[in-house]
Scaffold this motif. Sequence first.
Motif, PDB file in Angstrom:
ATOM      1  N   GLY A  24       7.836  11.478  -7.834  1.00 24.18           N
ATOM      2  CA  GLY A  24       6.873  10.419  -7.551  1.00 24.18           C
ATOM      3  C   GLY A  24       5.425  10.846  -7.610  1.00 24.18           C
ATOM      4  O   GLY A  24       4.530  10.053  -7.357  1.00 24.18           O
ATOM      5  N   SER A  34      -0.290  11.483  -6.130  1.00 27.35           N
ATOM      6  CA  SER A  34       0.505  10.262  -6.078  1.00 27.35           C
ATOM      7  C   SER A  34      -0.101   9.227  -7.021  1.00 27.35           C
ATOM      8  O   SER A  34      -1.282   8.898  -6.911  1.00 27.35           O
ATOM      9  CB  SER A  34       0.522   9.723  -4.648  1.00 27.35           C
ATOM     10  OG  SER A  34       1.244   8.520  -4.587  1.00 27.35           O
ATOM     11  N   GLN A  39       5.392   6.954  -9.236  1.00 24.42           N
ATOM     12  CA  GLN A  39       6.164   6.346  -8.153  1.00 24.42           C
ATOM     13  C   GLN A  39       7.203   5.378  -8.722  1.00 24.42           C
ATOM     14  O   GLN A  39       8.343   5.345  -8.256  1.00 24.42           O
ATOM     15  CB  GLN A  39       5.247   5.635  -7.173  1.00 24.42           C
ATOM     16  CG  GLN A  39       4.452   6.582  -6.313  1.00 24.42           C
ATOM     17  CD  GLN A  39       3.500   5.850  -5.387  1.00 24.42           C
ATOM     18  OE1 GLN A  39       3.290   4.637  -5.485  1.00 24.42           O
ATOM     19  NE2 GLN A  39       2.909   6.584  -4.465  1.00 24.42           N
ATOM     20  N   TYR A  42      10.027   7.384 -10.176  1.00 23.14           N
ATOM     21  CA  TYR A  42      10.890   7.936  -9.133  1.00 23.14           C
ATOM     22  C   TYR A  42      11.749   6.848  -8.488  1.00 23.14           C
ATOM     23  O   TYR A  42      12.926   7.074  -8.192  1.00 23.14           O
ATOM     24  CB  TYR A  42      10.038   8.650  -8.087  1.00 23.14           C
ATOM     25  CG  TYR A  42      10.811   9.588  -7.191  1.00 23.14           C
ATOM     26  CD1 TYR A  42      11.723  10.497  -7.707  1.00 23.14           C
ATOM     27  CD2 TYR A  42      10.602   9.593  -5.819  1.00 23.14           C
ATOM     28  CE1 TYR A  42      12.398  11.373  -6.889  1.00 23.14           C
ATOM     29  CE2 TYR A  42      11.281  10.465  -4.986  1.00 23.14           C
ATOM     30  CZ  TYR A  42      12.178  11.353  -5.526  1.00 23.14           C
ATOM     31  OH  TYR A  42      12.857  12.231  -4.702  1.00 23.14           O
ATOM     32  N   VAL A  79      11.452   6.822  -1.181  1.00 23.94           N
ATOM     33  CA  VAL A  79      10.751   5.710  -1.835  1.00 23.94           C
ATOM     34  C   VAL A  79      10.094   4.746  -0.846  1.00 23.94           C
ATOM     35  O   VAL A  79       9.603   3.697  -1.245  1.00 23.94           O
ATOM     36  CB  VAL A  79      11.695   4.932  -2.783  1.00 23.94           C
ATOM     37  CG1 VAL A  79      12.125   5.808  -3.944  1.00 23.94           C
ATOM     38  CG2 VAL A  79      12.890   4.377  -2.044  1.00 23.94           C
ATOM     39  N   THR A  82       6.416   3.901  -1.700  1.00 18.96           N
ATOM     40  CA  THR A  82       6.367   3.076  -2.911  1.00 18.96           C
ATOM     41  C   THR A  82       6.727   1.630  -2.577  1.00 18.96           C
ATOM     42  O   THR A  82       6.052   0.695  -3.014  1.00 18.96           O
ATOM     43  CB  THR A  82       7.336   3.621  -3.974  1.00 18.96           C
ATOM     44  OG1 THR A  82       6.958   4.954  -4.297  1.00 18.96           O
ATOM     45  CG2 THR A  82       7.334   2.766  -5.226  1.00 18.96           C
TER      46      THR A  82
END
Length: 96
Positions: A24, A34, A39, A42, A79, A82
């Motif tokens: 990510g 990031s 993201q 991922y 996650v 995200t």
Amino acid sequence: MALSALLVAMGAVPAWAGIKCERGYQLVQGNLISTPYCQDDYLAQVAREYGFQASAAKIRNNPNYKKELCRYVFSDIRVQDTCLSAGVPEARGGVR
């Protein structure tokens, strides 16, 4: 095939072709940063581990699909950031 070789030779490589992602995060000059692009990549990888046939391209092009996946995989800590940025979980109003 010949066209892609010609484009590479001319230096006309798509921007995404040089992007390196790790869990990510985008690798930029030796640092992990990031980025939404990585993201999404991922999230697709994690969703496939849960049995979804997810692709990063579909996630990037369809915010509702991203939210749908997040509703199922939000409990996975990998996650959560995200999914929070995508607006999931809506029912809890997000984690503060």
